[in-house]
Write a protein that holds these residues in place. Structure first.
Motif, PDB file in Angstrom:
ATOM      1  N   ASN A  86       0.812  -1.216   0.000  1.00  0.00           N
ATOM      2  CA  ASN A  86       0.000   0.000   0.000  1.00  0.00           C
ATOM      3  C   ASN A  86       0.846   1.267   0.000  1.00  0.00           C
ATOM      4  OD1 ASN A  86       0.896  -0.397   2.659  1.00  0.00           O
ATOM      5  ND2 ASN A  86      -0.855   0.688   3.513  1.00  0.00           N
ATOM      6  N   ILE A  87       2.166   1.112  -0.043  1.00  0.00           N
ATOM      7  CA  ILE A  87       3.090   2.243  -0.042  1.00  0.00           C
ATOM      8  C   ILE A  87       4.001   2.116  -1.259  1.00  0.00           C
ATOM      9  CG2 ILE A  87       4.948   3.407   1.192  1.00  0.00           C
ATOM     10  CD1 ILE A  87       3.834   2.267   3.799  1.00  0.00           C
ATOM     11  N   ASP A  88       4.057   3.147  -2.066  1.00  0.00           N
ATOM     12  CA  ASP A  88       4.898   3.120  -3.268  1.00  0.00           C
ATOM     13  C   ASP A  88       6.294   3.647  -2.922  1.00  0.00           C
ATOM     14  OD1 ASP A  88       5.713   2.822  -5.876  1.00  0.00           O
ATOM     15  OD2 ASP A  88       4.863   4.724  -6.550  1.00  0.00           O
ATOM     16  N   GLU A  89       7.053   2.802  -2.215  1.00  0.00           N
ATOM     17  CA  GLU A  89       8.407   3.146  -1.807  1.00  0.00           C
ATOM     18  C   GLU A  89       9.285   1.911  -1.919  1.00  0.00           C
ATOM     19  OE1 GLU A  89       7.152   6.498   1.533  1.00  0.00           O
ATOM     20  OE2 GLU A  89       8.056   4.642   2.200  1.00  0.00           O
ATOM     21  N   PRO A  90      10.603   2.101  -2.033  1.00  0.00           N
ATOM     22  CA  PRO A  90      11.506   0.947  -2.115  1.00  0.00           C
ATOM     23  C   PRO A  90      11.437   0.093  -0.856  1.00  0.00           C
ATOM     24  CG  PRO A  90      12.694   3.017  -2.527  1.00  0.00           C
ATOM     25  CD  PRO A  90      11.307   3.378  -2.086  1.00  0.00           C
ATOM     26  N   PRO A  91      11.753  -1.188  -0.994  1.00  0.00           N
ATOM     27  CA  PRO A  91      11.722  -2.082   0.165  1.00  0.00           C
ATOM     28  C   PRO A  91      12.873  -1.810   1.121  1.00  0.00           C
ATOM     29  CG  PRO A  91      12.601  -3.238  -1.716  1.00  0.00           C
ATOM     30  CD  PRO A  91      12.155  -1.891  -2.215  1.00  0.00           C
ATOM     31  N   CYS A  92      12.720  -2.310   2.338  1.00  0.00           N
ATOM     32  CA  CYS A  92      13.809  -2.327   3.307  1.00  0.00           C
ATOM     33  C   CYS A  92      14.200  -3.785   3.512  1.00  0.00           C
ATOM     34  CB  CYS A  92      13.388  -1.672   4.625  1.00  0.00           C
ATOM     35  SG  CYS A  92      12.073  -2.507   5.515  1.00  0.00           S
ATOM     36  N   LYS A  93      15.133  -4.011   4.399  1.00  0.00           N
ATOM     37  CA  LYS A  93      15.558  -5.369   4.746  1.00  0.00           C
ATOM     38  C   LYS A  93      15.182  -5.638   6.187  1.00  0.00           C
ATOM     39  CE  LYS A  93      19.665  -8.277   5.327  1.00  0.00           C
ATOM     40  NZ  LYS A  93      21.132  -8.314   5.317  1.00  0.00           N
ATOM     41  N   VAL A  94      14.601  -6.803   6.431  1.00  0.00           N
ATOM     42  CA  VAL A  94      14.239  -7.233   7.776  1.00  0.00           C
ATOM     43  C   VAL A  94      15.021  -8.509   8.083  1.00  0.00           C
ATOM     44  CG1 VAL A  94      12.379  -8.026   9.275  1.00  0.00           C
ATOM     45  CG2 VAL A  94      11.929  -6.243   7.577  1.00  0.00           C
ATOM     46  N   THR A  95      15.671  -8.537   9.235  1.00  0.00           N
ATOM     47  CA  THR A  95      16.429  -9.713   9.660  1.00  0.00           C
ATOM     48  C   THR A  95      15.980 -10.115  11.050  1.00  0.00           C
ATOM     49  OG1 THR A  95      18.352  -8.926   8.401  1.00  0.00           O
ATOM     50  CG2 THR A  95      18.746 -10.667  10.028  1.00  0.00           C
ATOM     51  N   TYR A  96      15.755 -11.415  11.228  1.00  0.00           N
ATOM     52  CA  TYR A  96      15.404 -11.985  12.521  1.00  0.00           C
ATOM     53  C   TYR A  96      16.577 -12.866  12.931  1.00  0.00           C
ATOM     54  CZ  TYR A  96      10.940 -11.029  10.234  1.00  0.00           C
ATOM     55  OH  TYR A  96       9.916 -10.444   9.530  1.00  0.00           O
ATOM     56  N   VAL A  97      17.128 -12.631  14.128  1.00  0.00           N
ATOM     57  CA  VAL A  97      18.247 -13.418  14.629  1.00  0.00           C
ATOM     58  C   VAL A  97      17.820 -14.040  15.955  1.00  0.00           C
ATOM     59  CG1 VAL A  97      20.667 -13.399  15.335  1.00  0.00           C
ATOM     60  CG2 VAL A  97      19.885 -11.838  13.529  1.00  0.00           C
ATOM     61  N   LEU A  98      17.955 -15.355  16.059  1.00  0.00           N
ATOM     62  CA  LEU A  98      17.596 -16.085  17.275  1.00  0.00           C
ATOM     63  C   LEU A  98      18.841 -16.732  17.846  1.00  0.00           C
ATOM     64  CD1 LEU A  98      14.944 -15.920  15.506  1.00  0.00           C
ATOM     65  CD2 LEU A  98      14.243 -17.980  16.664  1.00  0.00           C
ATOM     66  N   SER A  99      19.011 -16.620  19.174  1.00  0.00           N
ATOM     67  CA  SER A  99      20.143 -17.227  19.869  1.00  0.00           C
ATOM     68  C   SER A  99      19.643 -17.855  21.157  1.00  0.00           C
ATOM     69  CB  SER A  99      21.190 -16.173  20.235  1.00  0.00           C
ATOM     70  OG  SER A  99      21.526 -15.362  19.152  1.00  0.00           O
ATOM     71  N   GLU A 100      20.151 -19.053  21.457  1.00  0.00           N
ATOM     72  CA  GLU A 100      19.809 -19.683  22.729  1.00  0.00           C
ATOM     73  C   GLU A 100      20.516 -18.923  23.845  1.00  0.00           C
ATOM     74  OE1 GLU A 100      18.960 -24.264  22.267  1.00  0.00           O
ATOM     75  OE2 GLU A 100      20.923 -23.772  21.405  1.00  0.00           O
ATOM     76  N   LYS A 101      19.761 -18.625  24.903  1.00  0.00           N
ATOM     77  CA  LYS A 101      20.347 -17.878  26.006  1.00  0.00           C
ATOM     78  C   LYS A 101      19.536 -18.114  27.268  1.00  0.00           C
ATOM     79  CE  LYS A 101      22.440 -13.464  26.837  1.00  0.00           C
ATOM     80  NZ  LYS A 101      22.747 -12.159  26.276  1.00  0.00           N
ATOM     81  N   ASN A 102      20.200 -18.455  28.356  1.00  0.00           N
ATOM     82  CA  ASN A 102      19.576 -18.608  29.675  1.00  0.00           C
ATOM     83  C   ASN A 102      18.315 -19.469  29.650  1.00  0.00           C
ATOM     84  OD1 ASN A 102      21.572 -16.895  30.728  1.00  0.00           O
ATOM     85  ND2 ASN A 102      20.350 -15.088  30.276  1.00  0.00           N
ATOM     86  N   GLY A 103      18.343 -20.563  28.932  1.00  0.00           N
ATOM     87  CA  GLY A 103      17.206 -21.466  28.881  1.00  0.00           C
ATOM     88  C   GLY A 103      16.069 -21.003  27.992  1.00  0.00           C
ATOM     89  N   GLY A 104      16.258 -19.935  27.266  1.00  0.00           N
ATOM     90  CA  GLY A 104      15.231 -19.406  26.362  1.00  0.00           C
ATOM     91  C   GLY A 104      15.868 -18.938  25.070  1.00  0.00           C
ATOM     92  N   THR A 105      15.269 -17.934  24.462  1.00  0.00           N
ATOM     93  CA  THR A 105      15.731 -17.455  23.166  1.00  0.00           C
ATOM     94  C   THR A 105      15.840 -15.936  23.162  1.00  0.00           C
ATOM     95  OG1 THR A 105      14.594 -19.306  22.097  1.00  0.00           O
ATOM     96  CG2 THR A 105      15.256 -17.471  20.686  1.00  0.00           C
ATOM     97  N   GLU A 106      16.992 -15.448  22.761  1.00  0.00           N
ATOM     98  CA  GLU A 106      17.149 -14.020  22.520  1.00  0.00           C
ATOM     99  C   GLU A 106      16.704 -13.767  21.083  1.00  0.00           C
ATOM    100  OE1 GLU A 106      20.459 -11.399  24.203  1.00  0.00           O
ATOM    101  OE2 GLU A 106      21.108 -11.874  22.148  1.00  0.00           O
TER     102      GLU A 106
END
Length: 174
Positions: A86-106
């Motif tokens: 719905n927006i006529d603009e160039p795309p951006c980049k989205v990055t999702y980074v997951l790391s195991e930490k303290n028994g859960g996930t950062e």
């Protein structure tokens, strides 16, 4: 005309009290509405670099976001371009980074290369907390946060407000 100026990377980091496998499988789920992605159904026929993706309204008639997979490294890293239909603009980049930490996930959500002053950049800044908070709630409790439940209830109205240019036939995956 001068070249556009691109934003610096925006980071949102949160801790999710759930195993990394749970967070990953929730993040990359397809064919079901995802409350942390504003109720969109993510369609990515192939999960590999170069594959096209789109985020479709639950009514199956409207495409909200399109992009291309840039990185796919389970269960740690997923990156794609992100263009709102719905927006006529160039795309951006989205990055999702997951790391195991303290028994859960950062969980890190990183947004890069949006044009400074653009509507897309404004939308992305506002969405970071919503995405992280609803992903966290869903992985930890099986339910989205209150904001995600409200978006789910208002989804049919959003579908009615979509532009004709957002119709699914205008955004094929091939």
């Amino acid at each position: 005309m001068s070249e556009p100026e691109f934003s610096k990377a925006m980071h949102n980091r949160s801790f999710i009290n759930a195993p990394i496998e749970t967070v990953w499988s929730t993040l990359v789920a397809t064919d079901e509405p995802l409350p942390f992605f504003f109720g969109a159904i993510c369609q990515t026929p192939e999960r590999k670099v170069g594959a096209k993706l789109r985020m479709v309204h639950p009514n199956g008639k409207i495409v909200m976001v399109v992009g291309e997979v840039l990185e796919f490294d389970p269960p740690n890293r997923y990156a794609h371009t992100f263009q709102m239909t719905n927006i006529d603009e160039p795309p951006c980049k989205v990055t999702y980074v997951l790391s195991e930490k303290n028994g859960g996930t950062e969980f890190d959500l990183i947004i890069e290369n949006a044009v400074v002053g653009s509507k897309l950049l404004k939308e992305m800044k506002g969405a970071q907390g919503f995405i992280a908070g609803n992903l966290k709630a869903l992985c930890e409790t099986g339910r989205p946060a209150f904001s995600g439940r409200m978006v789910g209830l208002l989804g049919p109205i959003f579908g009615l407000l979509a532009k004709k240019s957002q119709r699914i036939e205008n955004w094929p995956l091939e």
